[in-house]
Design an enzyme around this catalytic site. Structure first.
Site, PDB file in Angstrom:
ATOM      1  N   HIS A 518      -7.539   1.868  -7.268  1.00 58.27           N
ATOM      2  CA  HIS A 518      -6.500   2.820  -7.675  1.00 58.27           C
ATOM      3  C   HIS A 518      -5.117   2.366  -7.184  1.00 58.27           C
ATOM      4  O   HIS A 518      -4.186   2.219  -7.971  1.00 58.27           O
ATOM      5  CB  HIS A 518      -6.837   4.205  -7.106  1.00 58.27           C
ATOM      6  N   GLU A 519      -5.014   2.161  -5.894  1.00 54.06           N
ATOM      7  CA  GLU A 519      -3.713   1.781  -5.339  1.00 54.06           C
ATOM      8  C   GLU A 519      -3.288   0.409  -5.875  1.00 54.06           C
ATOM      9  O   GLU A 519      -2.106   0.147  -6.067  1.00 54.06           O
ATOM     10  CB  GLU A 519      -3.754   1.770  -3.805  1.00 54.06           C
ATOM     11  N   HIS A 522      -1.462   0.918  -9.084  1.00 59.12           N
ATOM     12  CA  HIS A 522      -0.040   1.239  -8.853  1.00 59.12           C
ATOM     13  C   HIS A 522       0.737  -0.036  -8.514  1.00 59.12           C
ATOM     14  O   HIS A 522       1.858  -0.241  -8.975  1.00 59.12           O
ATOM     15  CB  HIS A 522       0.102   2.196  -7.668  1.00 59.12           C
ATOM     16  N   HIS A 525       1.556  -1.981 -11.498  1.00 56.59           N
ATOM     17  CA  HIS A 525       2.622  -1.309 -12.249  1.00 56.59           C
ATOM     18  C   HIS A 525       3.990  -1.690 -11.658  1.00 56.59           C
ATOM     19  O   HIS A 525       4.964  -1.884 -12.370  1.00 56.59           O
ATOM     20  CB  HIS A 525       2.398   0.206 -12.170  1.00 56.59           C
TER      21      HIS A 525
HETATM   22 ZN   LIG Z   1      -2.106   7.342  -7.372  1.00 56.24          ZN
END
Ligand SMILES: [Zn+2]
Length: 731
Positions: A518-519, A522, A525
């Site tokens: 998940h991290e 990010h 991104h």
């Molecule tokens: Zn998040």
């Protein structure tokens, strides 16, 4: 699927300030002296002759902050100088005798305050990961000051007049798409910050903003102290029954660190809490942990957060009214995909009922286990994790202890790197000898398919008392490509994994594996962004209910057999995870989703209901717990499932930037479920054409277009909610 309490933390950067996002003033320790040593002979203080690294150009590799040379006492003078420079630059924009142009006004505002941004980004991040009393005091001092600086810009009539004039003639300025968007959003930022208000209202807004930044900073600091203040000390080894060895090892290490000759100490960081609730056989000890966790911030004393949060809710309501909005939620939601609180609430309720129904089934199944064990009691809140784990073992013959040896941290990270490489052609190379803020940090240089440099990725994986809880992504430097600068970002991922006992590997639960992915999403991104302005770079300017899409999207890859074969290798033998176990992991993905959906949506609704209040309604809330209970009872929340966060420790909304935005994780899940389903349906989870469109329209695009447009351009159609329900097993 997964509900994560981790977030994107924006350091108190000026870019963030200008973008109108909320910085998250929070804690963190720098193992250096706090006092400025003074020469007893009365000569100049030693620090005065030493050069402050913030006053220099950084010649470090990739411009990474020279952490080895930055000392606590360097921050404040750097803030002071940065503020002075910002004021000079802002005055030059305001008093420019030339008529306003895009370059001398809008773009100039984008780049103003660079040295302040540099110190604020460094400070904000270090204060989150390695705080101490000195840094916390500085945070309390500086956050309201930065808020005042920001307000001074956004409520400056002359600057607004220049922006407004440009906005009025925007069609004739010959701007390209990104420049046009920057102008429009800058104008909106000014309006939303009060530039168009009368003077009395502007003054009141400034007071409110300064007070809010104080309150939110204190809220976060209180919470860290409350979390650290609790410890469950076990002296009789019988109390450890059921706990995995690595948890016991960590607890023993923690006891040693506290100078205890024997015994085990368990704290309330989320990993330890969940592990204890899942495995500890002793029901009474589980209840102690559970009550300790839920009591934080609401048990009286100096660290009680209830007054702070009530005042925050009131001031936000008042500010929204001043700005002409019905309430704070309406104000916040305007820039999100959901657009209005009603849309967000209606969406949550669409998933709420299926979640409750599933949770009821889960409870009945767990209660049967209790009966089968020959017990009389009815399951309570502190039993849920424990019996959910038993149920999982029974239904899927799967338990985390069996899985954990296959989920070793550095292998898992290689798995995430593999996915990035397959989808986007991105590679990660470990860096040696670059400065880091803590010795546990692992830095990497990141390159694109043509070996172009994309940025620096730095992973800080372990919990410590000086670090705020949870997991998050942040940046030490945002990307920017104004005038071909080609400044590439420095991105960090933070986790709070328990430090393993000496010589032991760091083994993760499956949930933690998802957090790593998940991290990392990010981080991608942030790293891949090609946006020209920092305002649009990766995570920086994306709406809350879109920004979790690139992160949650990556989680889907963690359970794909092809990806598991890469990273899920036994920590001791190196053996790849057996197919049979993979099958079980995949089958168990919908397990306990009723509970997870319910605790998350409950917190999301609570968030909305703190922020859709009118000022007089907010002022009328006398008892925080009573208000919470009323709100949640009205939605029919069963008391056995605690909301993911109770208000006094709901840092996302009272100390972070997620106010009226906690729903955003589930909203983003519409997108990641729908998007990943497209890959699956194509028969290739790395489908090159879909990956190309995803990269160009999401990971590289940042916030340079509207979120719904970005999604449509990637997907070729509107998203639907069915894949979300399907993946959660709620359909
Ligand atoms: Zn998040």
């Amino acid at each position: 699927m997964k509900l994560k309490h981790h977030s994107i933390i924006a350091a108190v950067s000026l870019i963030v300030i200008l973008a109108g996002l909320n910085g998250c003033g929070e804690r963190a320790e720098q193992p250096v002296a706090h006092e400025t040593p003074t020469d007893p002979a009365g000569e100049a203080p030693a620090a005065a002759v030493e050069v402050n690294p913030f006053f220099e150009t950084w010649e470090t590799p990739f411009g990474i902050p020279p952490f080895d040379r930055i000392r606590d006492e360097h921050y404040k003078p750097a803030f002071e100088r940065g503020i002075e420079e910002l004021r000079t630059e802002i005055a030059a924009i305001r008093d420019n005798p030339e008529p306003p142009t895009f370059e001398n006004t809008v773009e100039a505002l984008q780049v103003a305050g660079r040295s302040l941004t540099r110190v604020a980004d460094t400070f904000g991040n270090v204060n989150n990961t390695d705080t101490n009393d000195f840094l916390q005091e500085l945070d309390v001092e500086m956050t309201p000051r930065l808020t005042r600086e920001r307000d001074a810009i956004y409520m400056d009539e002359k600057i607004f007049a220049r922006v407004d004039a440009l906005f009025g003639q925007r069609e004739t300025l010959g701007l390209d798409d990104q420049a046009m968007r920057l102008l429009e959003l800058t104008h909106l930022d000014f309006v939303r910050r009060g530039a168009a208000l009368d003077e009395a209202s502007r003054e009141r807004m400034k007071e409110i903003n300064a007070r809010l930044s104080e309150l939110t900073t204190v809220f976060g600091q209180n919470l860290l102290k409350e979390t650290n203040g609790f410890e469950l000390v076990i002296t009789d080894a019988a109390g450890l029954a059921g706990l995995p060895d690595n948890m016991i090892g960590s607890a023993r290490a923690k006891a040693e660190a506290k100078g205890l000759a024997d015994g085990w100490v368990f704290g309330l960081d989320r990993g330890t809490f969940e592990g204890f609730m899942t495995y500890a056989d002793n029901r009474e000890l589980r209840e102690q942990m559970y009550q300790g966790y839920r009591a934080r911030g609401g048990q009286g004393g100096d660290m009680d957060n209830r007054d702070e949060l009530s005042e925050i809710a009131f001031l936000r309501a008042e500010a929204a009214r001043l700005m002409g909005y019905e309430n704070h939620a309406a104000y916040q939601m305007e820039k999100n995909m959901a657009k209005t609180p009603e849309t967000a609430e209606a969406f949550l309720l669409e998933v709420w009922k299926p979640g409750l129904d599933r949770a009821e089934q889960e409870l009945a199944e767990m209660q049967r286990i209790v009966q089968d064990e020959g017990h009389e009691f009815l399951i309570e809140g502190h039993d849920w994790w424990y019996y959910a784990e038993k149920l999982r073992q029974q239904k899927y013959a799967l338990n985390d202890k069996e899985l954990k040896p296959y989920f070793e941290l550095s292998n898992v990270r290689q798995g995430a790197f593999y996915v990035a490489q397959r989808l986007f052609g991105v590679t990660f190379e470990p860096l040696d000898g670059v400065p880091v803020w803590n010795e546990v940090v692992k830095p990497y240089a990141v390159y694109g398919p043509d070996r172009e440099f994309l940025g620096v990725y730095m992973a800080d994986d372990y919990a410590r008392e000086s670090k705020r809880g949870g997991a998050w992504m942040s940046t030490y430097r945002d990307a920017s490509n104004i005038d071909g600068w080609d400044i590439r970002p420095i991105v960090t991922n933070n986790l709070n994994l328990a430090v393993p006992a000496e010589g032991e590997p760091t083994l993760l639960t499956y949930n933690q594996v998802e957090t790593v992915f998940h991290e990392f999403g990010h981080a991608l991104h942030g790293l891949l962004t090609k946006a020209r302005y920092p305002r649009f770079s990766g995570t920086a300017g994306s709406p809350r209910d879109f920004v979790e899409f690139p992160s949650q999207f990556m989680e889907h890859y963690a359970t794909e057999p092809e990806v598991l074969a890469i990273y899920a290798r036994h920590a001791e033998t190196g053996e790849v995870i057996p197919q049979e176990l993979v099958g079980k992991v995949r089958a168990a993905r919908t397990h306990n989703q009723g509970f997870k959906t319910t605790e998350y949506i409950a917190a999301s609704l609570l968030d909305l209901k703190w922020h859709d209040l009118a000022p007089d309604q907010a002022a009328a809330v006398e008892d925080v717990a009573e208000y919470e209970n009323e709100v949640l009872a009205a939605y029919g929340k069963p008391s056995i499932i605690e909301t993911r966060y109770r208000s006094p420790y709901f840092a996302h909304i009272f100390a972070g930037g997620y106010s009226a935005g906690y729903y955003a994780y589930l909203w983003s899940e519409i997108l990641d479920a729908d998007g990943f389903t497209a890959f699956k349906a194509s028969g290739d989870i790395f489908n090159p054409e879909l990956a190309r469109r995803l990269k160009a329209n999401v990971y590289e695009a940042g916030a340079s277009r509207d979120a719904d447009v970005l999604y449509r351009d990637f997907r070729g159609q509107e998203p639907t909610i069915e894949p979300l329900l399907e993946i959660r097993g709620l359909n």
